[in-house]
Design an enzyme around this catalytic site. Structure first.
Site, PDB file in Angstrom:
ATOM      1  N   HIS A  46       5.758   6.001  -2.699  1.00  0.00           N
ATOM      2  CA  HIS A  46       7.063   6.513  -3.127  1.00  0.00           C
ATOM      3  C   HIS A  46       6.923   7.973  -3.555  1.00  0.00           C
ATOM      4  O   HIS A  46       7.713   8.833  -3.167  1.00  0.00           O
ATOM      5  CB  HIS A  46       7.617   5.720  -4.310  1.00  0.00           C
ATOM      6  CG  HIS A  46       7.688   4.252  -4.088  1.00  0.00           C
ATOM      7  ND1 HIS A  46       7.628   3.349  -5.131  1.00  0.00           N
ATOM      8  CD2 HIS A  46       7.805   3.508  -2.961  1.00  0.00           C
ATOM      9  CE1 HIS A  46       7.720   2.122  -4.656  1.00  0.00           C
ATOM     10  NE2 HIS A  46       7.829   2.190  -3.338  1.00  0.00           N
ATOM     11  N   CYS A  59       0.842  -1.197   0.000  1.00  0.00           N
ATOM     12  CA  CYS A  59       0.000   0.000   0.000  1.00  0.00           C
ATOM     13  C   CYS A  59       0.876   1.246   0.000  1.00  0.00           C
ATOM     14  O   CYS A  59       2.105   1.164   0.071  1.00  0.00           O
ATOM     15  CB  CYS A  59      -0.916  -0.007   1.221  1.00  0.00           C
ATOM     16  SG  CYS A  59      -0.009   0.058   2.792  1.00  0.00           S
ATOM     17  N   ALA A  72       3.188   1.437   2.938  1.00  0.00           N
ATOM     18  CA  ALA A  72       4.342   0.542   2.809  1.00  0.00           C
ATOM     19  C   ALA A  72       5.403   1.157   1.915  1.00  0.00           C
ATOM     20  O   ALA A  72       6.608   1.045   2.179  1.00  0.00           O
ATOM     21  CB  ALA A  72       3.897  -0.816   2.261  1.00  0.00           C
ATOM     22  N   ARG A 119      12.326  -5.387   5.637  1.00  0.00           N
ATOM     23  CA  ARG A 119      13.310  -5.261   4.561  1.00  0.00           C
ATOM     24  C   ARG A 119      14.712  -5.236   5.184  1.00  0.00           C
ATOM     25  O   ARG A 119      14.883  -4.792   6.305  1.00  0.00           O
ATOM     26  CB  ARG A 119      13.079  -3.979   3.766  1.00  0.00           C
ATOM     27  CG  ARG A 119      11.846  -4.038   2.893  1.00  0.00           C
ATOM     28  CD  ARG A 119      11.429  -2.641   2.481  1.00  0.00           C
ATOM     29  NE  ARG A 119      12.469  -1.930   1.753  1.00  0.00           N
ATOM     30  CZ  ARG A 119      12.672  -2.025   0.431  1.00  0.00           C
ATOM     31  NH1 ARG A 119      11.901  -2.795  -0.298  1.00  0.00           N
ATOM     32  NH2 ARG A 119      13.618  -1.319  -0.153  1.00  0.00           N
TER      33      ARG A 119
END
Length: 488
Positions: A206, A74, A77, A108
């Site tokens: 992003h 999403c 995230a 991550r």
């Protein structure tokens, strides 16, 4: 001008048994198992590759079809887990229920240098929304959290606030809180309105993060050392498994000065000073091309997409980078390539005989299907299918020339579709994410987790290729697969 849009077609030999007709038939048979409405919506997202086409026919960046299991993240995230989380000298606060904060905490492998009293990456900072906060709002709670976090880690260089879904639904004003607390704490407090329900995938997260860096960080600091003609920044590298640490030495060996990294093992003040570099080198185009364009338009900084996966692509990238500088850099780049060529040949001599003629299918995030294809090909492995979870059209346009004619391209592929494709194409290896890993391993199919290198890495750079070759060989040629019966 964008310097990295070279669409030169590299002739790739056809994959045995893979034709456009066979691929189209496979897609047709897979779609036939779906309801008619789902068929119509999914059909544009699947196709047989045509490398000479100027535009890839596969559509992307659309909403997930209801009922079709998707692998996407999403917006939250994309912001917290990808862009902001790896900045090592900031405190990153997830504003909302604890679940999202835990989900994005340490999932991550963004490696960081230890800085005593500053590094907060092992900790999960969350406002831990409860029912009361949903009803009455969490603004005051957020203020208290920011003060406490700053007191616990006083050496931090700033704090980020990343909003989760409930925050957008109830209207908490994190921008006002950030402005107030920045004045009170006397350091950067950056709001990022990245509620998970925004957009169709983590890609918007992003973009939102890039916008928040543009509005609150970039241009606010200067580098402590003097500006030089060979200053560069690495953009869109999150130091997965140490990839940044493998890439920087190569660039420095050819005479460049890496002044900042966005954002793996990154430092916020260096990120903020990036507007003074001479060239931005972008690794993950999908997550950071927005900021490269901003810096190009506002400060006139050119940018280049580079690829350090596998010796062939490393050499191509080094020469493309060197072409933007003087003869000194060009000569050093050739010296670097000459130095590592015999080292890489020794790696190929060891592993290629065991991997030549094998096939693989890829399904990863924002850049790796196209960036890692060359590394697989260096080892003699051909790619029969590839796709992305949250790519845009320009990602697929860059992917098509990297794959052989007639191979399978899929966007946001569902578990059902991927299993059908694997059953038909019978790859020797699948490179995908954690959600797919155990499904295929339990089916007796070799697998590598290509989001975070399966707890290995780095895979970037010359040193990374040694590890990549070893891991791929271990995955495909492990004797354990003889003990598991594949479903086909």
């Amino acid at each position: 001008m964008y310097q990295g849009d070279d669409k030169t077609i590299h002739e790739r030999k056809p994959v045995p048994g893979v034709t456009k007709e066979r691929t189209e038939k496979l897609i047709e048979e897979t779609l036939a198992a779906m309801p008619e409405k789902a068929q119509k919506k999914r059909a544009p997202h699947l196709g047989a590759n045509e490398p000479t086409s100027s535009t890839c026919a596969v559509k992307s960046n659309k909403k997930v079809v209801p009922g079709i299991m998707s692998q996407r993240g999403c917006a939250y995230a994309g912001a917290k887990g990808v862009v902001w989380g790896p900045i090592r000298d900031m405190i990153h606060v997830s504003h909302g229920p604890v679940g999202c904060g835990v989900y994005s905490w340490g999932t991550r492998r963004n490696l960081m240098q230890g800085v005593p009293g500053v590094t907060s990456f092992p900790l999960d900072f969350t406002s831990d929304f409860q029912e009361r906060d949903i009803v009455y709002g969490g603004d005051k709670k957020l203020e208290v959290l920011l003060k406490e976090a700053d007191e616990l880690f006083p050496l931090n260089k700033g704090l980020s606030i990343l909003s989760e879904c409930p925050v957008g639904l109830i209207g908490d004003d994190i921008n006002a809180v950030a402005k107030k607390m920045q004045e009170e704490l006397g350091k950067l407090v950056v709001p990022c309105n990245c509620e998970g329900f925004r957009g169709v995938s983590q890609s918007l997260g992003h973009h939102i993060s890039n916008d928040s860096i543009r509005d609150h960080i970039i241009g606010k600091y200067e580098f402590a050392d003097e500006i030089g003609p060979y200053d560069v920044a690495l953009i869109g590298d999150y130091n997965i498994g140490g990839d940044v640490w493998a890439a920087k030495p190569i660039l420095e060996e050819m005479g460049l000065n890496v002044k900042s990294v966005w954002t793996g093992d990154g430092e916020v003040e260096k990120i903020a000073a990036t507007h003074t570099v001479k060239l931005n080198l972008i690794h993950c185009y999908r997550s950071m091309n927005y900021m490269c364009k901003v810096m190009e338009e506002k400060w006139g900084i050119p940018w280049l997409e580079y690829n350090f996966f596998g010796p062939t692509k490393i050499a191509e990238s080094l020469r493309a980078i060197a072409d933007l500088f003087d003869d000194t850099i060009k000569e050093k780049a050739e010296a670097v390539i000459a130095k590592y060529t015999p080292i890489m040949q020794a790696v190929l001599d060891e592993y290629k005989p065991r991997l030549e003629g094998k096939t693989a299918m890829l399904f990863v995030g924002g850049l790796r299907p196209r960036h890692t294809i060359g590394a697989y090909e260096d080892l003699g492995i051909q790619i029969t299918g590839a796709g992305y979870e949250f790519a845009h059209q320009d990602d697929y346009d860059r992917t098509a020339p990297e794959m052989a004619k007639g191979t399978l391209i899929y966007d946001d592929v569902s578990e059902f579709e991927l299993e059908k494709f694997v059953e038909e194409l019978k790859p020797d290896l699948i490179g995908s994410g954690i959600k797919e890993k155990y499904v295929f391993q339990k089916s007796g199919i070799p697998f590598r987790q290509m989001h975070s290198w399966d707890y290995s890495g780095p895979y970037h750079g010359y040193e990374g290729f040694k590890i990549f070759a070893r891991d791929i060989d271990m995955a495909i040629n492990s004797p354990t697969w003889k003990l598991v019966k594949a479903p086909f």
